[in-house]
Scaffold this active site. Structure first.
Site, mmCIF file in Angstrom:
data_model
loop_
_atom_site.group_PDB
_atom_site.id
_atom_site.type_symbol
_atom_site.label_atom_id
_atom_site.label_comp_id
_atom_site.label_asym_id
_atom_site.label_seq_id
_atom_site.Cartn_x
_atom_site.Cartn_y
_atom_site.Cartn_z
ATOM 1 N N ARG A 144 0.818 -1.215 0.000
ATOM 2 C CA ARG A 144 0.000 0.000 0.000
ATOM 3 C C ARG A 144 0.852 1.266 0.000
ATOM 4 N NH1 ARG A 144 -5.422 -0.728 1.171
ATOM 5 N NH2 ARG A 144 -5.998 -2.778 1.993
ATOM 6 N N ARG A 161 -24.663 2.226 -3.782
ATOM 7 C CA ARG A 161 -25.022 0.915 -3.242
ATOM 8 C C ARG A 161 -25.985 1.057 -2.060
ATOM 9 N NH1 ARG A 161 -19.260 -2.303 -3.212
ATOM 10 N NH2 ARG A 161 -18.895 -0.934 -1.417
#
Length: 216
Positions: free
Chosen positions: A88, A123
């Site tokens: 990351r 969503r």
């Protein structure tokens, strides 16, 4: 083949990892799964991770790197693997390199922030049965009401616009530099995310097999 899959939250990394996994018959390694497994097994690294996870702190790099190192040493990784969610940061990428891991390709799924915001913020989930909907792609028959059980549809905290923006900000700040790290080594291949998942998958497989477009 050893592959890193990069992409912002909502870029569809999980789906494309499954496609690559089936195509090359190699496992997908998620740092989240590695950490949960270490915690479940009660290993020294798992105990350190659990303390941070329980208190809401970020798990330190050395712990994350340690559990990934243990995972890729397993027999099922002998022919290669896909790293999803790691590295990351540049520091994690440097640590991976210091471990002697030779990455073959880094696939970067490029999806505009506005598209990701629309995907995630649209969503909805039923508070009763857990059925999933999307305001644009899979709307309920009646606004705000679950087709299956009639209960109310809610937006999860992770999908709230402010949360989505925060996650994108963290990604751009911490992970964008990882692209330059691998581009400098001739490992980075950009894949433009398409509206249809199948079209994106075709481009991902092309990048793996035919070379794609190297960002050297």
């Amino acid at each position: 083949m050893k592959i890193i899959l990069l992409g912002a939250p909502g870029a569809g990394k999980g789906t494309q990892a499954e496609v690559i996994c089936k195509h090359l018959n190699i496992p997908t390694i998620s740092t989240g799964n590695c950490l949960r497994e270490a915690v479940k097994n009660g290993s020294p690294l798992g105990l350190r991770a659990k303390a941070d996870m329980d208190s809401g702190r970020l798990v330190p790099d050395d712990v994350v790197i340690g559990v990934v190192k243990d995972r890729i040493a397993k027999d099922d990784c002998a022919k290669g693997y896909i790293l999803d969610g790691f590295p990351r940061t540049v520091a994690q990428a440097e640590a991976l390199e210091a471990m002697g891991v030779e990455i073959d390709k880094v696939i970067d799924l490029e999806v505009p922030d506005e598209t990701i915001k629309r995907r995630l913020s649209g969503r909805r989930v039923c508070e009763g049965c857990g059925a999933s909907y999307h305001l644009d792609f899979k709307p309920p028959k009646q606004e705000g009401v679950c087709d299956a059980c009639g209960r109310a549809l809610i937006i999860r905290r992770d999908d709230e616009p402010a949360t989505v923006q925060d996650r994108l900000d963290v990604y751009h700040r911490q992970t964008e530099p990882v692209k330059a790290f691998y581009a400098a080594r001739g490992k980075l291949y950009r894949v433009e995310g398409q509206e249809q998942v199948e079209d994106t998958s075709a481009l991902v497989l092309k990048a793996l097999e035919a070379g794609g477009i190297s960002e050297e």
